[in-house]
Motif scaffolding. Structure first.
Motif, PDB file in Angstrom:
ATOM      1  N   ALA A 276     -12.782 -51.842 -23.533  1.00 19.83           N
ATOM      2  CA  ALA A 276     -14.336 -51.261 -23.367  1.00 19.83           C
ATOM      3  C   ALA A 276     -14.949 -51.934 -24.606  1.00 19.83           C
ATOM      4  N   SER A 286     -18.031 -51.413 -20.449  1.00 21.06           N
ATOM      5  CA  SER A 286     -17.883 -50.860 -21.863  1.00 21.06           C
ATOM      6  C   SER A 286     -17.867 -49.485 -22.009  1.00 21.06           C
ATOM      7  N   ASN A 287     -17.195 -48.792 -21.021  1.00 19.46           N
ATOM      8  CA  ASN A 287     -17.014 -47.214 -21.060  1.00 19.46           C
ATOM      9  C   ASN A 287     -15.487 -47.176 -20.667  1.00 19.46           C
TER      10      ASN A 287
END
Length: 545
Positions: A276, A286-287
Protein backbone atom coordinates in the motif's frame (compact mmCIF):
# COMPACT_ATOMS: atom_id res chain seq x y z
CA UNK A 1 -8.08 -8.74 9.50
CA UNK A 2 -10.76 -10.21 7.25
CA UNK A 3 -11.33 -13.96 7.53
CA UNK A 4 -11.43 -16.03 4.33
CA UNK A 5 -15.22 -16.32 4.63
CA UNK A 6 -17.52 -16.74 7.55
CA UNK A 7 -19.09 -19.68 5.73
CA UNK A 8 -15.76 -21.45 5.44
CA UNK A 9 -15.20 -21.22 9.17
CA UNK A 10 -18.69 -22.51 9.87
CA UNK A 11 -18.21 -25.44 7.50
CA UNK A 12 -14.84 -26.25 9.04
CA UNK A 13 -16.12 -26.31 12.60
CA UNK A 14 -19.01 -28.51 11.55
CA UNK A 15 -16.58 -30.90 9.87
CA UNK A 16 -14.87 -31.48 13.19
CA UNK A 17 -17.65 -33.93 13.91
CA UNK A 18 -16.78 -36.19 10.98
CA UNK A 19 -15.64 -39.73 11.60
CA UNK A 20 -12.25 -40.10 13.18
CA UNK A 21 -9.37 -40.73 10.80
CA UNK A 22 -6.61 -42.65 12.57
CA UNK A 23 -3.16 -41.13 12.11
CA UNK A 24 0.48 -42.09 12.54
CA UNK A 25 -0.56 -45.66 11.75
CA UNK A 26 2.97 -46.93 11.40
CA UNK A 27 4.54 -44.62 13.96
CA UNK A 28 5.37 -45.91 17.39
CA UNK A 29 7.42 -44.54 20.23
CA UNK A 30 10.99 -45.68 20.32
CA UNK A 31 11.72 -46.66 23.93
CA UNK A 32 14.53 -44.85 25.68
CA UNK A 33 17.77 -46.76 25.31
CA UNK A 34 20.81 -47.04 27.53
CA UNK A 35 23.82 -45.01 26.52
CA UNK A 36 25.20 -46.27 23.24
CA UNK A 37 28.82 -47.39 22.92
CA UNK A 38 31.12 -44.60 21.81
CA UNK A 39 31.76 -44.38 18.09
CA UNK A 40 35.04 -43.21 16.60
CA UNK A 41 34.74 -42.29 12.91
CA UNK A 42 37.47 -42.99 10.39
CA UNK A 43 39.65 -40.09 9.28
CA UNK A 44 38.27 -37.77 6.63
CA UNK A 45 39.94 -37.96 3.23
CA UNK A 46 39.74 -34.57 1.56
CA UNK A 47 39.55 -34.08 -2.18
CA UNK A 48 38.19 -31.80 -4.89
CA UNK A 49 34.54 -30.76 -4.57
CA UNK A 50 32.16 -31.53 -7.40
CA UNK A 51 30.07 -28.41 -6.77
CA UNK A 52 31.44 -25.65 -9.02
CA UNK A 53 30.95 -22.89 -6.42
CA UNK A 54 32.76 -24.81 -3.72
CA UNK A 55 35.50 -25.70 -6.19
CA UNK A 56 35.87 -22.09 -7.34
CA UNK A 57 36.43 -20.83 -3.80
CA UNK A 58 38.88 -23.54 -2.82
CA UNK A 59 36.74 -25.71 -0.58
CA UNK A 60 37.68 -29.34 -0.10
CA UNK A 61 35.14 -32.15 0.17
CA UNK A 62 34.93 -35.49 1.92
CA UNK A 63 32.47 -38.10 3.19
CA UNK A 64 32.03 -38.79 6.89
CA UNK A 65 31.14 -42.38 7.77
CA UNK A 66 28.69 -42.73 10.67
CA UNK A 67 26.44 -45.51 12.01
CA UNK A 68 22.87 -45.64 10.82
CA UNK A 69 21.99 -46.49 14.42
CA UNK A 70 24.36 -45.21 17.11
CA UNK A 71 23.03 -47.87 19.47
CA UNK A 72 24.77 -50.35 17.15
CA UNK A 73 27.94 -48.54 16.06
CA UNK A 74 29.37 -51.65 14.40
CA UNK A 75 26.29 -52.10 12.25
CA UNK A 76 25.24 -50.55 8.94
CA UNK A 77 26.97 -47.29 8.02
CA UNK A 78 25.85 -44.24 6.07
CA UNK A 79 27.89 -41.34 4.72
CA UNK A 80 27.52 -37.59 5.21
CA UNK A 81 28.86 -35.08 2.66
CA UNK A 82 31.24 -32.53 4.21
CA UNK A 83 33.03 -29.48 2.80
CA UNK A 84 35.82 -27.40 4.31
CA UNK A 85 37.33 -24.01 3.51
CA UNK A 86 40.49 -23.77 5.57
CA UNK A 87 41.58 -20.72 7.52
CA UNK A 88 44.03 -18.32 5.91
CA UNK A 89 45.26 -16.70 9.12
CA UNK A 90 48.45 -17.63 10.90
CA UNK A 91 48.62 -20.71 13.11
CA UNK A 92 48.72 -18.40 16.13
CA UNK A 93 45.39 -16.83 15.14
CA UNK A 94 43.64 -20.09 14.25
CA UNK A 95 40.37 -20.53 16.19
CA UNK A 96 39.24 -24.00 15.12
CA UNK A 97 36.38 -25.28 13.01
CA UNK A 98 33.06 -23.52 12.41
CA UNK A 99 30.20 -25.87 11.51
CA UNK A 100 27.19 -24.36 9.71
CA UNK A 101 23.64 -25.69 9.54
CA UNK A 102 21.12 -23.70 7.46
CA UNK A 103 17.97 -25.17 8.99
CA UNK A 104 14.99 -27.05 7.68
CA UNK A 105 15.28 -29.71 8.96
CA UNK A 106 16.27 -31.21 5.66
CA UNK A 107 18.29 -28.29 4.37
CA UNK A 108 21.50 -28.94 2.49
CA UNK A 109 24.45 -27.29 4.21
CA UNK A 110 27.34 -28.33 2.00
CA UNK A 111 27.68 -24.91 0.31
CA UNK A 112 28.19 -23.01 3.56
CA UNK A 113 31.91 -23.57 3.91
CA UNK A 114 32.14 -20.55 1.56
CA UNK A 115 31.31 -18.37 4.57
CA UNK A 116 35.05 -18.54 5.18
CA UNK A 117 35.73 -16.79 1.87
CA UNK A 118 36.11 -13.46 3.65
CA UNK A 119 33.27 -11.21 2.49
CA UNK A 120 30.35 -12.34 4.65
CA UNK A 121 31.42 -11.47 8.20
CA UNK A 122 32.69 -7.95 9.04
CA UNK A 123 36.32 -7.84 10.06
CA UNK A 124 38.89 -10.57 9.54
CA UNK A 125 37.97 -13.05 12.26
CA UNK A 126 36.17 -15.35 9.83
CA UNK A 127 39.57 -16.04 8.25
CA UNK A 128 40.70 -17.58 11.56
CA UNK A 129 38.34 -20.56 11.20
CA UNK A 130 38.02 -23.64 9.08
CA UNK A 131 34.43 -23.30 7.87
CA UNK A 132 32.62 -26.62 7.62
CA UNK A 133 29.51 -27.20 5.53
CA UNK A 134 27.72 -30.54 5.70
CA UNK A 135 24.64 -32.29 4.43
CA UNK A 136 22.81 -33.98 7.32
CA UNK A 137 21.93 -37.65 7.09
CA UNK A 138 19.59 -38.38 4.21
CA UNK A 139 20.08 -34.94 2.66
CA UNK A 140 21.67 -33.68 -0.56
CA UNK A 141 24.98 -35.34 -1.35
CA UNK A 142 24.91 -37.57 1.73
CA UNK A 143 24.29 -41.25 1.04
CA UNK A 144 21.67 -42.51 1.00
CA UNK A 145 19.61 -39.41 0.18
CA UNK A 146 15.89 -39.96 0.46
CA UNK A 147 13.41 -38.95 -2.24
CA UNK A 148 9.82 -40.18 -2.05
CA UNK A 149 7.72 -38.60 -4.82
CA UNK A 150 9.06 -35.74 -6.97
CA UNK A 151 5.53 -35.07 -8.25
CA UNK A 152 4.20 -34.07 -4.83
CA UNK A 153 4.22 -30.33 -5.56
CA UNK A 154 2.79 -30.46 -9.07
CA UNK A 155 0.32 -27.77 -10.08
CA UNK A 156 -3.47 -28.09 -10.31
CA UNK A 157 -4.28 -28.82 -6.68
CA UNK A 158 -7.58 -28.04 -4.96
CA UNK A 159 -7.75 -25.30 -2.35
CA UNK A 160 -5.81 -25.85 0.85
CA UNK A 161 -8.91 -24.90 2.85
CA UNK A 162 -10.95 -28.14 3.30
CA UNK A 163 -14.44 -26.65 3.06
CA UNK A 164 -15.99 -29.97 2.01
CA UNK A 165 -15.40 -33.71 2.25
CA UNK A 166 -13.98 -33.91 -1.27
CA UNK A 167 -11.19 -31.40 -0.62
CA UNK A 168 -10.35 -32.83 2.77
CA UNK A 169 -10.31 -36.33 1.33
CA UNK A 170 -7.94 -35.23 -1.43
CA UNK A 171 -5.40 -33.83 1.05
CA UNK A 172 -5.69 -36.74 3.44
CA UNK A 173 -5.08 -39.17 0.59
CA UNK A 174 -2.16 -37.10 -0.70
CA UNK A 175 -0.62 -36.97 2.78
CA UNK A 176 -1.09 -40.68 3.44
CA UNK A 177 0.31 -41.59 0.01
CA UNK A 178 3.43 -39.50 0.50
CA UNK A 179 4.11 -41.13 3.87
CA UNK A 180 3.71 -44.54 2.20
CA UNK A 181 6.00 -43.47 -0.66
CA UNK A 182 8.70 -42.53 1.84
CA UNK A 183 8.38 -45.85 3.61
CA UNK A 184 8.71 -47.63 0.26
CA UNK A 185 11.70 -45.52 -0.80
CA UNK A 186 13.55 -46.15 2.46
CA UNK A 187 15.56 -49.28 1.76
CA UNK A 188 17.65 -49.38 4.96
CA UNK A 189 15.43 -48.09 7.77
CA UNK A 190 16.76 -44.53 7.60
CA UNK A 191 13.37 -43.14 8.68
CA UNK A 192 13.84 -44.72 12.11
CA UNK A 193 17.09 -42.81 12.69
CA UNK A 194 16.66 -39.17 11.64
CA UNK A 195 15.67 -37.41 14.83
CA UNK A 196 17.54 -34.37 16.09
CA UNK A 197 19.31 -36.69 18.53
CA UNK A 198 20.71 -38.64 15.57
CA UNK A 199 21.96 -35.44 13.91
CA UNK A 200 23.56 -34.31 17.19
CA UNK A 201 25.41 -37.63 17.32
CA UNK A 202 26.56 -36.97 13.75
CA UNK A 203 27.86 -33.54 14.78
CA UNK A 204 29.83 -35.17 17.56
CA UNK A 205 31.26 -37.69 15.08
CA UNK A 206 32.21 -34.80 12.80
CA UNK A 207 33.97 -33.06 15.70
CA UNK A 208 36.00 -36.21 16.33
CA UNK A 209 36.82 -36.69 12.66
CA UNK A 210 38.04 -33.10 12.47
CA UNK A 211 40.30 -33.68 15.50
CA UNK A 212 38.82 -30.87 17.58
CA UNK A 213 38.25 -30.75 21.33
CA UNK A 214 35.53 -28.11 20.82
CA UNK A 215 33.50 -26.80 17.91
CA UNK A 216 32.26 -23.41 16.82
CA UNK A 217 28.82 -23.41 15.25
CA UNK A 218 26.52 -21.15 13.21
CA UNK A 219 22.93 -22.37 13.13
CA UNK A 220 19.99 -20.85 11.29
CA UNK A 221 16.33 -21.66 12.02
CA UNK A 222 16.06 -25.42 12.79
CA UNK A 223 19.85 -25.28 13.08
CA UNK A 224 19.36 -23.33 16.31
CA UNK A 225 17.45 -26.25 17.80
CA UNK A 226 20.14 -28.65 16.61
CA UNK A 227 22.65 -26.38 18.35
CA UNK A 228 20.58 -26.25 21.54
CA UNK A 229 20.39 -30.02 21.78
CA UNK A 230 24.10 -30.38 21.00
CA UNK A 231 25.00 -27.82 23.68
CA UNK A 232 22.75 -29.57 26.18
CA UNK A 233 24.27 -32.99 25.57
CA UNK A 234 27.89 -31.85 25.01
CA UNK A 235 28.30 -28.57 26.96
CA UNK A 236 32.08 -28.89 27.27
CA UNK A 237 32.39 -29.05 23.47
CA UNK A 238 30.79 -25.63 22.96
CA UNK A 239 33.11 -22.79 22.00
CA UNK A 240 31.41 -20.01 19.99
CA UNK A 241 27.83 -20.65 18.92
CA UNK A 242 25.65 -18.29 16.85
CA UNK A 243 21.90 -18.96 16.67
CA UNK A 244 19.82 -16.97 14.21
CA UNK A 245 16.03 -17.41 14.15
CA UNK A 246 15.78 -19.45 17.32
CA UNK A 247 13.35 -22.35 17.69
CA UNK A 248 11.22 -22.51 20.83
CA UNK A 249 12.11 -25.92 22.33
CA UNK A 250 8.81 -26.05 24.21
CA UNK A 251 6.86 -26.31 20.96
CA UNK A 252 8.56 -29.13 19.02
CA UNK A 253 6.96 -29.61 16.46
CA UNK A 254 3.18 -29.82 16.17
CA UNK A 255 2.53 -26.82 18.40
CA UNK A 256 5.30 -24.84 16.70
CA UNK A 257 3.47 -25.07 13.38
CA UNK A 258 0.25 -23.72 14.92
CA UNK A 259 2.29 -20.86 16.39
CA UNK A 260 3.68 -20.12 12.94
CA UNK A 261 0.21 -19.80 11.43
CA UNK A 262 -0.70 -16.89 13.69
CA UNK A 263 2.70 -15.26 13.36
CA UNK A 264 2.58 -15.37 9.56
CA UNK A 265 -0.74 -13.57 9.59
CA UNK A 266 1.07 -10.58 11.14
CA UNK A 267 3.87 -10.63 8.60
CA UNK A 268 1.33 -10.75 5.77
CA UNK A 269 -0.27 -7.65 7.27
CA UNK A 270 3.15 -5.97 7.28
CA UNK A 271 3.65 -6.92 3.64
CA UNK A 272 0.23 -5.60 2.61
CA UNK A 273 1.12 -2.32 4.32
CA UNK A 274 4.34 -2.21 2.27
CA UNK A 275 2.40 -2.77 -0.95
CA UNK A 276 0.00 0.00 0.00
CA UNK A 277 2.84 2.38 0.79
CA UNK A 278 4.21 1.86 -2.72
CA UNK A 279 0.99 1.91 -4.71
CA UNK A 280 2.79 3.94 -7.37
CA UNK A 281 4.79 0.79 -8.15
CA UNK A 282 2.40 -2.06 -7.40
CA UNK A 283 -0.98 -0.49 -8.28
CA UNK A 284 -2.84 -2.53 -5.68
CA UNK A 285 -4.29 0.37 -3.75
CA UNK A 286 -3.00 2.66 -1.04
CA UNK A 287 -4.97 1.13 1.84
CA UNK A 288 -3.55 -2.02 3.47
CA UNK A 289 -6.93 -3.25 4.68
CA UNK A 290 -8.34 -2.94 1.18
CA UNK A 291 -5.40 -4.92 -0.24
CA UNK A 292 -6.06 -7.53 2.40
CA UNK A 293 -9.73 -7.86 1.44
CA UNK A 294 -8.87 -8.04 -2.25
CA UNK A 295 -6.34 -10.78 -1.55
CA UNK A 296 -9.07 -13.04 -0.17
CA UNK A 297 -11.25 -12.26 -3.16
CA UNK A 298 -8.35 -13.20 -5.44
CA UNK A 299 -8.00 -16.53 -3.63
CA UNK A 300 -11.70 -17.21 -4.19
CA UNK A 301 -11.44 -16.21 -7.86
CA UNK A 302 -8.49 -18.54 -8.44
CA UNK A 303 -10.27 -21.32 -6.59
CA UNK A 304 -13.15 -21.07 -9.04
CA UNK A 305 -11.01 -20.45 -12.14
CA UNK A 306 -7.28 -21.32 -11.89
CA UNK A 307 -5.04 -19.60 -14.44
CA UNK A 308 -2.51 -21.83 -16.21
CA UNK A 309 -2.29 -24.14 -13.22
CA UNK A 310 -2.10 -21.31 -10.68
CA UNK A 311 -4.80 -21.55 -8.04
CA UNK A 312 -5.12 -20.21 -4.51
CA UNK A 313 -2.52 -22.67 -3.20
CA UNK A 314 0.23 -21.49 -5.54
CA UNK A 315 -0.51 -17.87 -4.72
CA UNK A 316 -0.37 -18.58 -0.99
CA UNK A 317 2.90 -20.49 -1.37
CA UNK A 318 4.54 -17.61 -3.22
CA UNK A 319 3.16 -15.09 -0.76
CA UNK A 320 4.59 -17.18 2.07
CA UNK A 321 8.07 -16.33 0.79
CA UNK A 322 7.26 -12.69 1.54
CA UNK A 323 6.31 -13.78 5.04
CA UNK A 324 9.75 -15.27 5.53
CA UNK A 325 11.96 -12.60 3.98
CA UNK A 326 11.91 -9.04 2.69
CA UNK A 327 14.48 -9.73 -0.01
CA UNK A 328 11.97 -10.55 -2.76
CA UNK A 329 9.17 -8.19 -1.72
CA UNK A 330 9.46 -6.19 -4.94
CA UNK A 331 9.40 -9.16 -7.31
CA UNK A 332 6.57 -10.88 -5.45
CA UNK A 333 4.58 -7.63 -5.38
CA UNK A 334 4.95 -7.10 -9.11
CA UNK A 335 4.01 -10.70 -9.88
CA UNK A 336 0.94 -10.43 -7.69
CA UNK A 337 0.00 -7.09 -9.24
CA UNK A 338 0.16 -8.63 -12.71
CA UNK A 339 -2.09 -11.46 -11.55
CA UNK A 340 -4.61 -9.24 -9.77
CA UNK A 341 -4.78 -6.40 -12.27
CA UNK A 342 -4.20 -8.18 -15.56
CA UNK A 343 -4.96 -11.85 -14.94
CA UNK A 344 -1.34 -12.64 -15.79
CA UNK A 345 -0.26 -15.60 -13.63
CA UNK A 346 3.11 -16.14 -15.32
CA UNK A 347 5.16 -14.43 -12.62
CA UNK A 348 3.50 -16.30 -9.76
CA UNK A 349 3.81 -19.57 -11.66
CA UNK A 350 7.49 -19.00 -12.38
CA UNK A 351 8.19 -18.32 -8.70
CA UNK A 352 6.22 -21.35 -7.55
CA UNK A 353 7.82 -23.74 -10.04
CA UNK A 354 11.26 -22.28 -9.29
CA UNK A 355 10.86 -23.23 -5.62
CA UNK A 356 9.05 -26.49 -6.36
CA UNK A 357 10.56 -28.20 -9.42
CA UNK A 358 7.99 -30.30 -11.22
CA UNK A 359 8.75 -34.01 -11.61
CA UNK A 360 12.51 -33.52 -11.26
CA UNK A 361 14.15 -36.66 -9.81
CA UNK A 362 15.20 -36.06 -6.23
CA UNK A 363 13.59 -32.62 -6.07
CA UNK A 364 11.58 -33.54 -2.97
CA UNK A 365 14.66 -34.60 -0.97
CA UNK A 366 14.59 -31.57 1.32
CA UNK A 367 10.87 -31.99 1.95
CA UNK A 368 11.19 -35.71 2.63
CA UNK A 369 13.94 -35.17 5.16
CA UNK A 370 12.11 -32.24 6.73
CA UNK A 371 9.23 -34.60 7.45
CA UNK A 372 11.54 -37.41 8.51
CA UNK A 373 12.74 -35.32 11.45
CA UNK A 374 9.58 -33.30 12.18
CA UNK A 375 7.40 -36.40 12.25
CA UNK A 376 9.65 -38.43 14.56
CA UNK A 377 11.28 -35.93 16.95
CA UNK A 378 8.06 -35.90 18.98
CA UNK A 379 4.62 -37.49 18.83
CA UNK A 380 1.96 -35.81 16.69
CA UNK A 381 -1.74 -36.15 17.57
CA UNK A 382 -2.92 -39.72 17.24
CA UNK A 383 -6.18 -39.00 15.44
CA UNK A 384 -7.10 -36.54 12.75
CA UNK A 385 -10.11 -35.17 14.66
CA UNK A 386 -7.67 -33.29 16.90
CA UNK A 387 -5.66 -32.01 13.93
CA UNK A 388 -8.82 -30.84 12.17
CA UNK A 389 -10.17 -29.03 15.23
CA UNK A 390 -6.86 -27.35 16.06
CA UNK A 391 -6.43 -26.06 12.54
CA UNK A 392 -9.98 -24.74 12.15
CA UNK A 393 -9.60 -22.89 15.43
CA UNK A 394 -6.30 -21.43 14.26
CA UNK A 395 -7.74 -20.63 10.84
CA UNK A 396 -10.27 -18.32 12.51
CA UNK A 397 -7.33 -16.11 13.52
CA UNK A 398 -4.92 -16.86 10.68
CA UNK A 399 -6.77 -17.74 7.47
CA UNK A 400 -3.92 -17.33 4.98
CA UNK A 401 -1.30 -19.79 6.16
CA UNK A 402 -3.05 -22.25 8.47
CA UNK A 403 -4.25 -24.94 6.08
CA UNK A 404 -1.25 -24.53 3.80
CA UNK A 405 0.96 -25.33 6.77
CA UNK A 406 -1.33 -28.11 7.97
CA UNK A 407 -1.15 -30.00 4.68
CA UNK A 408 2.58 -29.34 4.27
CA UNK A 409 2.94 -31.32 7.50
CA UNK A 410 0.07 -33.65 6.63
CA UNK A 411 2.21 -36.77 6.07
CA UNK A 412 3.18 -36.64 9.76
CA UNK A 413 -0.36 -37.84 10.47
CA UNK A 414 0.50 -41.12 8.73
CA UNK A 415 4.28 -41.34 9.12
CA UNK A 416 5.93 -44.75 9.27
CA UNK A 417 9.19 -43.94 11.07
CA UNK A 418 9.57 -44.69 14.77
CA UNK A 419 8.93 -41.69 17.01
CA UNK A 420 11.83 -40.87 19.31
CA UNK A 421 11.68 -40.37 23.06
CA UNK A 422 10.32 -37.08 24.37
CA UNK A 423 12.35 -34.12 23.07
CA UNK A 424 15.48 -33.15 24.96
CA UNK A 425 14.89 -30.45 27.58
CA UNK A 426 17.44 -27.99 26.27
CA UNK A 427 19.48 -26.09 28.82
CA UNK A 428 22.71 -24.17 28.99
CA UNK A 429 23.27 -24.56 32.73
CA UNK A 430 26.52 -26.43 32.09
CA UNK A 431 27.68 -24.32 29.13
CA UNK A 432 30.58 -22.04 30.02
CA UNK A 433 31.11 -20.25 26.70
CA UNK A 434 29.12 -17.22 25.57
CA UNK A 435 26.45 -17.79 22.91
CA UNK A 436 25.18 -15.12 20.51
CA UNK A 437 21.53 -15.16 19.40
CA UNK A 438 19.77 -13.09 16.73
CA UNK A 439 16.07 -12.69 16.01
CA UNK A 440 13.63 -10.17 14.56
CA UNK A 441 10.57 -9.07 16.49
CA UNK A 442 8.01 -10.28 13.95
CA UNK A 443 9.86 -13.34 12.65
CA UNK A 444 6.98 -15.64 11.72
CA UNK A 445 8.84 -18.91 11.17
CA UNK A 446 10.43 -18.82 14.64
CA UNK A 447 8.41 -16.36 16.74
CA UNK A 448 10.47 -14.08 18.96
CA UNK A 449 9.00 -15.58 22.13
CA UNK A 450 11.12 -18.64 21.37
CA UNK A 451 14.29 -16.55 21.36
CA UNK A 452 13.38 -15.13 24.77
CA UNK A 453 12.71 -18.64 26.12
CA UNK A 454 16.07 -19.96 24.91
CA UNK A 455 17.84 -16.89 26.31
CA UNK A 456 16.27 -17.74 29.67
CA UNK A 457 17.45 -21.34 29.47
CA UNK A 458 21.00 -20.47 28.41
CA UNK A 459 22.47 -18.06 31.00
CA UNK A 460 25.57 -17.36 28.88
CA UNK A 461 23.52 -16.34 25.82
CA UNK A 462 22.97 -12.76 24.67
CA UNK A 463 20.19 -11.83 22.27
CA UNK A 464 20.21 -9.24 19.47
CA UNK A 465 16.73 -8.09 18.40
CA UNK A 466 16.06 -6.70 14.95
CA UNK A 467 13.37 -4.37 16.20
CA UNK A 468 10.12 -4.54 14.26
CA UNK A 469 11.57 -6.77 11.54
CA UNK A 470 9.76 -9.60 9.78
CA UNK A 471 12.77 -11.42 8.30
CA UNK A 472 13.59 -14.93 9.43
CA UNK A 473 17.22 -15.85 10.08
CA UNK A 474 18.49 -12.74 8.30
CA UNK A 475 21.92 -12.18 9.83
CA UNK A 476 24.86 -11.40 7.53
CA UNK A 477 22.49 -9.41 5.29
CA UNK A 478 24.34 -6.11 5.65
CA UNK A 479 22.81 -4.69 8.85
CA UNK A 480 25.95 -3.26 10.46
CA UNK A 481 24.61 -3.22 14.01
CA UNK A 482 24.01 -6.97 13.91
CA UNK A 483 26.76 -8.12 11.59
CA UNK A 484 29.51 -6.10 13.32
CA UNK A 485 28.51 -7.70 16.61
CA UNK A 486 28.83 -11.13 15.00
CA UNK A 487 32.25 -10.20 13.64
CA UNK A 488 33.41 -9.04 17.06
CA UNK A 489 32.07 -12.20 18.69
CA UNK A 490 33.95 -14.42 16.26
CA UNK A 491 37.09 -12.39 16.90
CA UNK A 492 37.19 -12.44 20.69
CA UNK A 493 34.00 -14.04 22.07
CA UNK A 494 32.52 -10.72 23.24
CA UNK A 495 28.72 -10.54 23.43
CA UNK A 496 26.33 -7.76 24.47
CA UNK A 497 25.96 -7.54 28.23
CA UNK A 498 22.92 -9.38 29.57
CA UNK A 499 20.06 -7.15 30.68
CA UNK A 500 17.72 -7.89 33.54
CA UNK A 501 14.36 -9.39 32.69
CA UNK A 502 12.84 -11.28 29.78
CA UNK A 503 14.17 -8.92 27.12
CA UNK A 504 16.69 -8.72 24.31
CA UNK A 505 20.19 -7.53 25.20
CA UNK A 506 20.89 -5.38 22.14
CA UNK A 507 18.46 -3.71 19.81
CA UNK A 508 19.39 -3.27 16.15
CA UNK A 509 17.58 -2.17 13.01
CA UNK A 510 15.92 -5.03 11.12
CA UNK A 511 16.83 -6.19 7.65
CA UNK A 512 15.37 -3.26 5.66
CA UNK A 513 12.54 -3.63 3.21
CA UNK A 514 13.76 -2.98 -0.34
CA UNK A 515 13.08 0.30 -2.08
CA UNK A 516 11.03 -0.70 -5.14
CA UNK A 517 12.37 2.33 -7.01
CA UNK A 518 16.02 1.42 -6.43
CA UNK A 519 16.81 -2.01 -7.81
CA UNK A 520 20.49 -1.77 -6.94
CA UNK A 521 19.63 -1.16 -3.31
CA UNK A 522 17.39 -4.20 -3.36
CA UNK A 523 20.22 -6.36 -4.59
CA UNK A 524 22.45 -5.03 -1.84
CA UNK A 525 19.90 -6.05 0.76
CA UNK A 526 19.78 -9.52 -0.78
CA UNK A 527 23.54 -9.84 -0.53
CA UNK A 528 25.09 -7.94 -3.44
CA UNK A 529 27.55 -10.36 -5.00
CA UNK A 530 26.59 -13.45 -6.96
CA UNK A 531 28.12 -15.64 -4.23
CA UNK A 532 26.06 -13.91 -1.54
CA UNK A 533 22.90 -14.33 -3.60
CA UNK A 534 23.71 -18.04 -4.07
CA UNK A 535 24.18 -18.51 -0.34
CA UNK A 536 21.02 -16.56 0.54
CA UNK A 537 19.05 -18.68 -1.92
CA UNK A 538 20.41 -21.83 -0.29
CA UNK A 539 19.33 -20.53 3.11
CA UNK A 540 15.85 -19.78 1.83
CA UNK A 541 15.53 -23.24 0.30
CA UNK A 542 16.52 -24.81 3.61
CA UNK A 543 14.31 -22.70 5.82
CA UNK A 544 11.00 -22.29 4.02
CA UNK A 545 9.17 -25.13 5.68
Amino acid sequence: MRRLTAAAITVGVAMAGLATVPVAQGAQHRPARPAAPAYTPPALKWGTCADPTLKAYGSECSMLTVPLDYAHPKGRKIKLAVSRLKHTSSAADYQGVMLVNPGGPGGSGLIFSVYGEGSFVPGDADLDYDWIGFDPRGVGDSRPALSCNPNFFKLDRPSYVPTNDRIEGYWLHKSKSYAADCKKADKIGLLNHVTTRDSVADMESLRKALGQSQINYYGFSYGTYLGQVYATKHPSRVRRFVWDGTVDPRRVWYAANLDQDKAFQKTFEAYFAYLAKHDDVFHLGSNADAIDRRFYRELSRLDAHPIDGVGPDELIDVMTSAGYYVYDWVDIGKAYSALYNDGDASGIKEMYVGSNPQSTPGSDNSYAMYLATQCTDAQWPKDYDQVRLDNWRTFAEAPIFTWSNAWFNGPCNFWKGKVGPAPVYTTGKHVKSHILMIGETLDAATPFSGSLEVRRRFPTASLIEGVGGTTHAGSLSGVACTDDTIGQYLADGAVPARKAGNVSDKKCPPVPAPDPNARVAQRQVAGGTSLAVTVRKALAQAQQH
